[in-house]
Design a protein around this motif. Structure first.
Motif, PDB file in Angstrom:
ATOM      1  N   ALA A  14       3.455 100.791  89.251  1.00 18.02           N
ATOM      2  CA  ALA A  14       4.451 100.000  89.985  1.00 18.02           C
ATOM      3  C   ALA A  14       5.854 100.233  89.429  1.00 18.02           C
ATOM      4  O   ALA A  14       6.821 100.353  90.195  1.00 18.02           O
ATOM      5  N   THR A  15       5.964 100.297  88.114  1.00 13.90           N
ATOM      6  CA  THR A  15       7.275 100.562  87.492  1.00 13.90           C
ATOM      7  C   THR A  15       7.761 101.948  87.891  1.00 13.90           C
ATOM      8  O   THR A  15       8.930 102.128  88.256  1.00 13.90           O
ATOM      9  N   ARG A  34      27.082 110.829  91.283  1.00 15.84           N
ATOM     10  CA  ARG A  34      27.781 109.569  90.987  1.00 15.84           C
ATOM     11  C   ARG A  34      26.878 108.497  90.393  1.00 15.84           C
ATOM     12  O   ARG A  34      27.357 107.443  89.981  1.00 15.84           O
ATOM     13  N   VAL A  35      25.586 108.758  90.358  1.00 16.47           N
ATOM     14  CA  VAL A  35      24.633 107.765  89.870  1.00 16.47           C
ATOM     15  C   VAL A  35      24.120 108.212  88.498  1.00 16.47           C
ATOM     16  O   VAL A  35      23.743 109.366  88.322  1.00 16.47           O
ATOM     17  N   THR A  36      24.100 107.300  87.564  1.00 20.60           N
ATOM     18  CA  THR A  36      23.599 107.605  86.224  1.00 20.60           C
ATOM     19  C   THR A  36      22.155 107.124  86.075  1.00 20.60           C
ATOM     20  O   THR A  36      21.673 106.305  86.874  1.00 20.60           O
ATOM     21  N   VAL A  37      21.514 107.606  85.034  1.00 14.36           N
ATOM     22  CA  VAL A  37      20.170 107.142  84.709  1.00 14.36           C
ATOM     23  C   VAL A  37      20.199 105.637  84.441  1.00 14.36           C
ATOM     24  O   VAL A  37      19.303 104.901  84.856  1.00 14.36           O
ATOM     25  N   ASP A  39      22.202 103.467  85.833  1.00 15.21           N
ATOM     26  CA  ASP A  39      22.294 102.792  87.134  1.00 15.21           C
ATOM     27  C   ASP A  39      20.910 102.619  87.751  1.00 15.21           C
ATOM     28  O   ASP A  39      20.582 101.556  88.304  1.00 15.21           O
ATOM     29  N   VAL A  40      20.106 103.669  87.668  1.00 15.48           N
ATOM     30  CA  VAL A  40      18.756 103.610  88.241  1.00 15.48           C
ATOM     31  C   VAL A  40      17.911 102.591  87.483  1.00 15.48           C
ATOM     32  O   VAL A  40      17.205 101.771  88.097  1.00 15.48           O
ATOM     33  N   ALA A  41      17.971 102.622  86.170  1.00 15.75           N
ATOM     34  CA  ALA A  41      17.203 101.671  85.363  1.00 15.75           C
ATOM     35  C   ALA A  41      17.582 100.232  85.706  1.00 15.75           C
ATOM     36  O   ALA A  41      16.708  99.377  85.887  1.00 15.75           O
ATOM     37  N   GLU A  42      18.877  99.972  85.816  1.00 20.27           N
ATOM     38  CA  GLU A  42      19.333  98.621  86.154  1.00 20.27           C
ATOM     39  C   GLU A  42      18.850  98.199  87.538  1.00 20.27           C
ATOM     40  O   GLU A  42      18.414  97.062  87.736  1.00 20.27           O
ATOM     41  N   ALA A  43      18.907  99.128  88.492  1.00 21.12           N
ATOM     42  CA  ALA A  43      18.460  98.802  89.855  1.00 21.12           C
ATOM     43  C   ALA A  43      16.973  98.479  89.897  1.00 21.12           C
ATOM     44  O   ALA A  43      16.530  97.674  90.721  1.00 21.12           O
ATOM     45  N   SER A  47      14.675  98.988  81.237  1.00 19.83           N
ATOM     46  CA  SER A  47      15.600  99.617  80.294  1.00 19.83           C
ATOM     47  C   SER A  47      15.662 101.130  80.541  1.00 19.83           C
ATOM     48  O   SER A  47      14.754 101.711  81.143  1.00 19.83           O
ATOM     49  N   THR A  48      16.721 101.732  80.054  1.00 19.95           N
ATOM     50  CA  THR A  48      16.849 103.190  80.140  1.00 19.95           C
ATOM     51  C   THR A  48      15.707 103.857  79.379  1.00 19.95           C
ATOM     52  O   THR A  48      15.166 104.875  79.820  1.00 19.95           O
ATOM     53  N   THR A  49      15.312 103.277  78.276  1.00 23.55           N
ATOM     54  CA  THR A  49      14.193 103.815  77.484  1.00 23.55           C
ATOM     55  C   THR A  49      12.915 103.823  78.321  1.00 23.55           C
ATOM     56  O   THR A  49      12.159 104.802  78.307  1.00 23.55           O
ATOM     57  N   THR A  50      12.671 102.745  79.044  1.00 21.66           N
ATOM     58  CA  THR A  50      11.485 102.679  79.905  1.00 21.66           C
ATOM     59  C   THR A  50      11.562 103.747  80.987  1.00 21.66           C
ATOM     60  O   THR A  50      10.575 104.434  81.269  1.00 21.66           O
ATOM     61  N   LEU A  51      12.722 103.906  81.590  1.00 25.86           N
ATOM     62  CA  LEU A  51      12.891 104.942  82.614  1.00 25.86           C
ATOM     63  C   LEU A  51      12.531 106.312  82.041  1.00 25.86           C
ATOM     64  O   LEU A  51      11.786 107.078  82.655  1.00 25.86           O
ATOM     65  N   LEU A  52      13.042 106.606  80.850  1.00 23.05           N
ATOM     66  CA  LEU A  52      12.813 107.927  80.256  1.00 23.05           C
ATOM     67  C   LEU A  52      11.363 108.128  79.809  1.00 23.05           C
ATOM     68  O   LEU A  52      10.925 109.274  79.671  1.00 23.05           O
ATOM     69  N   LYS A  53      10.621 107.069  79.640  1.00 24.74           N
ATOM     70  CA  LYS A  53       9.181 107.202  79.369  1.00 24.74           C
ATOM     71  C   LYS A  53       8.450 107.685  80.611  1.00 24.74           C
ATOM     72  O   LYS A  53       7.433 108.372  80.518  1.00 24.74           O
ATOM     73  N   HIS A  54       8.946 107.301  81.767  1.00 25.04           N
ATOM     74  CA  HIS A  54       8.305 107.677  83.030  1.00 25.04           C
ATOM     75  C   HIS A  54       8.843 108.990  83.597  1.00 25.04           C
ATOM     76  O   HIS A  54       8.106 109.733  84.246  1.00 25.04           O
TER      77      HIS A  54
END
Length: 191
Positions: A14-15, A34-37, A39-43, A47-54
């Motif tokens: 789901a994440t 124009r979109v940063t990593v 920005d995606v994590a916040e949306a 966390s950015t760390t969680t995003l980068l794990k996936h």
């Protein structure tokens, strides 16, 4: 114990899906560059760390179904009708993926436009697509009884993947696919 493992896997899935959906939405609304990593994590409210794990890179956020694509390519060869040639089965798969899929889902059209209009994504897409060559070559060898290292199988796999790119970049994708697969099926006919 099994319920806990199942729940964890469902939560991870789901994440991952929330991140991919947020990335596609933000990239199509604002442009990839124009979109940063962050920005995606916040949306996606992670966390950015969680995003980068996936997702190991920003480009990877856009291409979430690559394992499925390889399995589908292999299945196109393995599960083809007995009277259908290997190039014919691959032609049908590529036609469906390149010509019919964009018309079936408006989100796919937005995705295709995003990839085509963003050089970093176009190059990443090409690398991701052509990495299926080895698996496809092995499937062709298995289906035809050829040796696993038969260069004809590798050539057919490579040319199939390149035909898809040719169609994607063409003003007339259907014509480009027809020309490429006619050549793969029947060989060069000077004329």
């Amino acid at each position: 114990m099994d319920a806990t493992v199942g729940r964890r896997e469902r939560k991870k899935a789901a994440t991952r899906q929330a991140l991919a959906d947020a990335a596609l939405r933000l990239f199509t609304e604002h442009g990839y560059d124009r979109v940063t990593v962050r920005d995606v994590a916040e949306a996606a409210d992670v966390s950015t760390t969680t995003l980068l794990k996936h997702f190991p890179s920003k480009e990877a956020l856009v291409f979430d179904q690559e394992t499925d694509r390889e399995a589908d390519l292999v299945a196109a060869v393995r599960d083809r009708a007995p009277d259908r040639s290997v190039p014919g089965a691959l032609r049908a798969y590529v036609e469906d993926a390149q010509l019919r899929a964009p018309d079936a889902d408006p989100r796919f059209r937005a995705f295709a436009d995003l990839v085509r209009d963003t050089p970093a994504l176009s190059e990443y897409a090409r690398r991701m697509w052509t990495r299926h060559q080895e698996a496809l070559a092995h499937a062709v060898a298995d289906a035809t009884g050829a040796e696993p290292d038969d260069p004809r199988c590798a050539a057919l796999a490579r040319f199939t993947l390149e035909a898809s790119a040719l169609a994607r970049d063409s003003a007339d994708p259907a014509r480009a696919l027809d020309a490429a697969f006619d050549l793969l099926e029947h060989g060069w006919q000077a004329g």
